[in-house]
Design a protein around this motif. Structure first.
Motif, short mmCIF file in Angstrom:
data_model
loop_
_atom_site.label_atom_id
_atom_site.label_comp_id
_atom_site.label_asym_id
_atom_site.label_seq_id
_atom_site.Cartn_x
_atom_site.Cartn_y
_atom_site.Cartn_z
N UNK A 96 49.86 92.21 73.77
CA UNK A 96 49.61 91.04 72.93
C UNK A 96 49.67 91.39 71.45
N UNK A 97 49.05 92.52 71.09
CA UNK A 97 48.86 92.86 69.68
C UNK A 97 49.84 93.93 69.19
N UNK A 98 50.97 94.04 69.84
CA UNK A 98 52.12 94.86 69.39
C UNK A 98 51.89 96.37 69.58
N UNK A 145 57.96 99.46 57.46
CA UNK A 145 56.71 99.78 58.15
C UNK A 145 56.17 98.48 58.78
N UNK A 146 55.37 98.58 59.83
CA UNK A 146 54.87 97.37 60.50
C UNK A 146 54.20 96.36 59.58
N UNK A 147 53.49 96.82 58.54
CA UNK A 147 52.79 95.87 57.67
C UNK A 147 53.75 95.01 56.85
N UNK A 148 55.01 95.39 56.83
CA UNK A 148 56.02 94.62 56.10
C UNK A 148 56.69 93.57 56.98
N UNK A 149 56.32 93.48 58.23
CA UNK A 149 56.97 92.59 59.19
C UNK A 149 56.09 91.41 59.55
N UNK A 150 56.72 90.32 59.95
CA UNK A 150 55.99 89.18 60.51
C UNK A 150 55.55 89.53 61.93
N UNK A 151 54.68 88.70 62.48
CA UNK A 151 54.24 88.94 63.85
C UNK A 151 55.37 88.91 64.85
N UNK A 179 51.11 84.81 68.03
CA UNK A 179 52.16 84.36 67.11
C UNK A 179 52.05 82.87 66.82
N UNK A 180 52.54 82.48 65.62
CA UNK A 180 52.62 81.05 65.33
C UNK A 180 53.86 80.47 66.01
#
Length: 253
Positions: A96-98, A145-151, A179-180
């Motif tokens: 769920x949380x990648x 890096x992951x923090x630069x990506x959308x969900x 996710x939205x």
């Protein structure tokens, strides 16, 4: 010889037998049994708290079953923890949380299992990782890096990472729940394509319309038991159990 080969091919990849999971005195899974065969796209549906995610976590041995068997390659994995790493290369998982490594790039996230577990050299692992990132539409982000990506992008990377190991079965635990709406569409599009390609998948999902469209089988779980296991046509149009009908009536309103 042809008959022998066909017989082998038709053997289930996984056999779940009488699986029970308790947390303390609370029995979450109650003697669950079913098979997963080549090409199956099985969607597991049911209300929150019915035991769906626990079932997937037990199949991947992230939770230890209280009793029962998980048969892979004619061996009970529950009793052979020394084979667990190898087993997880055959039965991959998307969470769920990648669960991406925040300190690694997209490319490195997809390479790490190939290098550390499958022992591929870095160049081969890079080529494999890029191949599967291209498959999910994320090759342009290999240095991010992951923090630069959308969900949605994170989840597509997580799917690519799981696919790169080239598992026999891919387990997906509510892959769109964090996710939205727009991002849900991105991920479901990837999953639809994987289903069309014949990838064997076991998907826990609240996306009922998606399950109806894509699944070859639907398993409805309630209170830790399989109430019904059948085709989408039967489950959605002619359910055999009134509990299935009641659940679908609730989620469609």
């Amino acid at each position: 010889m042809e008959k022998i080969n066909n017989a082998v091919k038709q053997q289930p990849i996984l056999k779940i037998r009488n699986l029970v999971k308790c947390f303390g005195n609370r029995e979450i899974l109650k003697s669950i049994s079913f098979d997963v065969s080549h090409g199956d796209v099985i969607c597991i549906i049911g209300a929150s708290g019915s035991g769906k995610s626990t079932l997937l976590r037990c199949i991947n041995l992230l939770e230890t079953p209280t009793s029962g068997e998980i048969i892979h390659d004619e061996r009970n994995i529950v009793e052979e923890y020394d084979r667990l790493t190898l087993y997880r290369t055959k039965v991959g998982m998307v969470f769920q949380q990648f669960n991406l490594f925040n300190n690694l790039t997209v490319l490195e996230n997809c390479m790490v299992g190939l290098v550390k577990v499958l022992k591929q050299d870095k160049q081969t692992a890079k080529q494999t990782a890029i191949k599967f990132l291209e498959k999910v539409g994320m090759a342009a982000y290999i240095n991010a890096k992951p923090h630069q990506l959308s969900g949605g992008q994170k989840q597509r990377v997580a799917i690519a990472r799981a696919l790169a190991i080239q598992p026999q079965v891919l387990l997906m635990d509510e892959p769109t729940s964090a996710l939205d709406t727009q991002m849900v569409g991105e991920v479901l599009a990837v999953m639809r394509e994987l289903a069309k390609e014949g990838l064997t998948m076991l998907i826990v999902t609240h996306e009922i319309a998606f399950a109806r469209e894509v699944a070859s089988r639907i398993i409805y779980v309630e209170d830790g038991v399989i109430v019904e296991d059948s085709t989408p046509d039967v489950i959605f149009n002619h359910p055999n159990d009134p509990r299935t009908k009641a659940f679908l009536s609730r989620v469609s309103n």
